[in-house]
Design a protein around this motif. Structure first.
Motif, PDB file in Angstrom:
ATOM      1  N   MET A  99       0.823  -1.199   0.000  1.00 12.81           N
ATOM      2  CA  MET A  99       0.000   0.000   0.000  1.00 12.81           C
ATOM      3  C   MET A  99       0.865   1.260   0.000  1.00 12.81           C
ATOM      4  N   ARG A 100       0.495   2.193  -0.859  1.00 13.76           N
ATOM      5  CA  ARG A 100       1.301   3.402  -1.006  1.00 13.76           C
ATOM      6  C   ARG A 100       0.558   4.633  -0.519  1.00 13.76           C
ATOM      7  N   TYR A 101       1.352   5.689  -0.383  1.00 12.43           N
ATOM      8  CA  TYR A 101       0.813   6.974   0.061  1.00 12.43           C
ATOM      9  C   TYR A 101       1.160   8.039  -0.969  1.00 12.43           C
ATOM     10  N   TRP A 102       0.261   9.014  -1.086  1.00 12.36           N
ATOM     11  CA  TRP A 102       0.387  10.036  -2.129  1.00 12.36           C
ATOM     12  C   TRP A 102       0.018  11.410  -1.603  1.00 12.36           C
ATOM     13  N   LEU A 103       0.395  12.406  -2.397  1.00 10.40           N
ATOM     14  CA  LEU A 103      -0.112  13.760  -2.181  1.00 10.40           C
ATOM     15  C   LEU A 103      -0.619  14.275  -3.518  1.00 10.40           C
ATOM     16  N   MET A 104      -1.839  14.798  -3.506  1.00 11.29           N
ATOM     17  CA  MET A 104      -2.480  15.259  -4.736  1.00 11.29           C
ATOM     18  C   MET A 104      -2.903  16.710  -4.549  1.00 11.29           C
ATOM     19  N   LYS A 105      -2.451  17.547  -5.489  1.00 12.70           N
ATOM     20  CA  LYS A 105      -2.727  18.981  -5.379  1.00 12.70           C
ATOM     21  C   LYS A 105      -3.975  19.364  -6.148  1.00 12.70           C
ATOM     22  N   SER A 106      -4.684  20.312  -5.584  1.00 10.67           N
ATOM     23  CA  SER A 106      -5.772  20.930  -6.320  1.00 10.67           C
ATOM     24  C   SER A 106      -5.934  22.363  -5.844  1.00 10.67           C
ATOM     25  N   GLU A 107      -6.298  23.239  -6.765  1.00  8.83           N
ATOM     26  CA  GLU A 107      -6.584  24.609  -6.370  1.00  8.83           C
ATOM     27  C   GLU A 107      -8.014  24.651  -5.849  1.00  8.83           C
ATOM     28  N   PRO A 108      -8.191  25.045  -4.585  1.00 11.21           N
ATOM     29  CA  PRO A 108      -9.536  24.987  -3.999  1.00 11.21           C
ATOM     30  C   PRO A 108     -10.564  25.854  -4.700  1.00 11.21           C
ATOM     31  N   ASN A 109     -10.111  26.902  -5.384  1.00 12.77           N
ATOM     32  CA  ASN A 109     -11.109  27.698  -6.116  1.00 12.77           C
ATOM     33  C   ASN A 109     -11.567  26.975  -7.386  1.00 12.77           C
ATOM     34  N   VAL A 110     -10.849  25.919  -7.752  1.00 16.31           N
ATOM     35  CA  VAL A 110     -11.274  25.072  -8.860  1.00 16.31           C
ATOM     36  C   VAL A 110     -11.973  23.831  -8.321  1.00 16.31           C
ATOM     37  N   TYR A 111     -11.320  23.171  -7.370  1.00 11.66           N
ATOM     38  CA  TYR A 111     -11.903  21.971  -6.773  1.00 11.66           C
ATOM     39  C   TYR A 111     -11.293  21.774  -5.385  1.00 11.66           C
ATOM     40  N   SER A 112     -12.111  21.888  -4.357  1.00 10.85           N
ATOM     41  CA  SER A 112     -11.619  21.811  -2.983  1.00 10.85           C
ATOM     42  C   SER A 112     -12.073  20.525  -2.308  1.00 10.85           C
ATOM     43  N   ILE A 113     -11.541  20.312  -1.123  1.00 11.04           N
ATOM     44  CA  ILE A 113     -11.942  19.120  -0.372  1.00 11.04           C
ATOM     45  C   ILE A 113     -13.424  19.198   0.003  1.00 11.04           C
ATOM     46  N   ASP A 114     -13.951  20.396   0.124  1.00 12.60           N
ATOM     47  CA  ASP A 114     -15.385  20.537   0.395  1.00 12.60           C
ATOM     48  C   ASP A 114     -16.215  20.119  -0.814  1.00 12.60           C
ATOM     49  N   ASP A 115     -15.688  20.383  -1.989  1.00  8.59           N
ATOM     50  CA  ASP A 115     -16.382  19.923  -3.195  1.00  8.59           C
ATOM     51  C   ASP A 115     -16.444  18.400  -3.214  1.00  8.59           C
ATOM     52  N   LEU A 116     -15.345  17.775  -2.841  1.00  7.81           N
ATOM     53  CA  LEU A 116     -15.338  16.307  -2.790  1.00  7.81           C
ATOM     54  C   LEU A 116     -16.333  15.798  -1.755  1.00  7.81           C
ATOM     55  N   ALA A 117     -16.381  16.482  -0.608  1.00  4.99           N
ATOM     56  CA  ALA A 117     -17.279  16.062   0.472  1.00  4.99           C
ATOM     57  C   ALA A 117     -18.744  16.128   0.051  1.00  4.99           C
ATOM     58  N   ARG A 118     -19.039  16.998  -0.910  1.00  9.09           N
ATOM     59  CA  ARG A 118     -20.424  17.157  -1.371  1.00  9.09           C
ATOM     60  C   ARG A 118     -20.841  16.114  -2.404  1.00  9.09           C
ATOM     61  N   GLN A 119     -19.876  15.365  -2.919  1.00  9.39           N
ATOM     62  CA  GLN A 119     -20.208  14.391  -3.959  1.00  9.39           C
ATOM     63  C   GLN A 119     -20.951  13.194  -3.385  1.00  9.39           C
ATOM     64  N   GLN A 120     -21.733  12.602  -4.229  1.00  8.73           N
ATOM     65  CA  GLN A 120     -22.418  11.357  -3.881  1.00  8.73           C
ATOM     66  C   GLN A 120     -21.395  10.314  -3.435  1.00  8.73           C
ATOM     67  N   GLY A 121     -21.590   9.789  -2.236  1.00  8.62           N
ATOM     68  CA  GLY A 121     -20.650   8.793  -1.730  1.00  8.62           C
ATOM     69  C   GLY A 121     -19.280   9.374  -1.424  1.00  8.62           C
ATOM     70  N   LYS A 122     -19.209  10.724  -1.419  1.00  9.99           N
ATOM     71  CA  LYS A 122     -17.933  11.423  -1.202  1.00  9.99           C
ATOM     72  C   LYS A 122     -16.834  10.905  -2.123  1.00  9.99           C
ATOM     73  N   THR A 123     -17.260  10.491  -3.305  1.00  9.72           N
ATOM     74  CA  THR A 123     -16.338   9.931  -4.296  1.00  9.72           C
ATOM     75  C   THR A 123     -16.443  10.737  -5.585  1.00  9.72           C
ATOM     76  N   ASP A 124     -15.289  10.925  -6.228  1.00  9.39           N
ATOM     77  CA  ASP A 124     -15.296  11.708  -7.464  1.00  9.39           C
ATOM     78  C   ASP A 124     -14.086  11.316  -8.296  1.00  9.39           C
ATOM     79  N   HIS A 125     -14.128  11.673  -9.572  1.00 10.83           N
ATOM     80  CA  HIS A 125     -12.943  11.443 -10.395  1.00 10.83           C
ATOM     81  C   HIS A 125     -12.002  12.630 -10.253  1.00 10.83           C
ATOM     82  N   TRP A 126     -10.723  12.354 -10.440  1.00 13.23           N
ATOM     83  CA  TRP A 126      -9.675  13.382 -10.292  1.00 13.23           C
ATOM     84  C   TRP A 126      -9.170  13.704 -11.684  1.00 13.23           C
TER      85      TRP A 126
END
Length: 154
Positions: free
Chosen positions: A1-28
């Motif tokens: 099992m590996r660990y990662w860091l994934m960047k996103s600009e929150p004004n484009v897509y934030s962790i809150d946006d992910l939290a709002r998705q169905q099943g809290k799952t989304d494509h990156w």
DNA sequence: GCCAACGTTGGC
DNA sequence: GCCAACGTTGGC
């Protein structure tokens, strides 16, 4: 099992946006860098964990944790001529760009700031902290991962 | 908004 | 294959 860091600009897509998705799952989507693509296409596995990093914003830093929910498949936004991530050089027969699905594990109460990360000698080898580094998907070692988690409550 | 650092493009 | 020009990233 590996660990990662994934960047996103929150004004484009934030962790809150992910939290709002169905099943809290989304494509990156939108990865358009070969090194980052190779990581997600060749090395990311279902069940790996990743930090969600907010970049290019008022408080850059790690906002929470995600789990890889689906392994790499073609980034369909590249095929859509009206999409901002359109890339005419990627076609469905020979896709150039890939995406994974991510599932939110949890949001941190407070973002672990970039400034905070920089203060720790143990983290100095992270690509994130290298001068001029622009890599948007990067591996995190287990010692780094564990160390960062301990910063959350410090 | 600035700008340094970096990756990509394309002429040669 | 070189390299100048250009576009993007991302901290500040």
């Amino acid at each position: 099992m590996r660990y990662w860091l994934m960047k996103s600009e929150p004004n484009v897509y934030s962790i809150d946006d992910l939290a709002r998705q169905q099943g809290k799952t989304d494509h990156w989507d939108g990865i358009r860098n070969y090194q980052a693509r190779n990581f997600i296409r060749d090395d990311m596995r279902k069940g790996d964990l990743a930090f969600f990093y907010h970049s290019n914003c008022q408080q850059p830093g790690i906002a929470g944790i995600m789990k890889i929910a689906r392994e790499a498949y073609p980034d369909f936004t590249a095929f859509d001529s009206k999409h901002k991530y359109h890339d005419p050089k990627s076609d469905p027969e020979q896709p150039r760009w890939f995406m994974v699905d991510v599932e939110l594990v949890r949001r941190f109460d407070e973002t672990i700031s970039l400034q905070q990360l920089k203060e720790h000698e143990k983290l100095k080898d992270m690509p994130l902290l290298q001068r001029g580094s622009r890599l948007s998907i990067m591996p995190v070692t287990k010692p780094q991962w564990d160390y960062i988690l301990k910063l959350e409550n410090s």
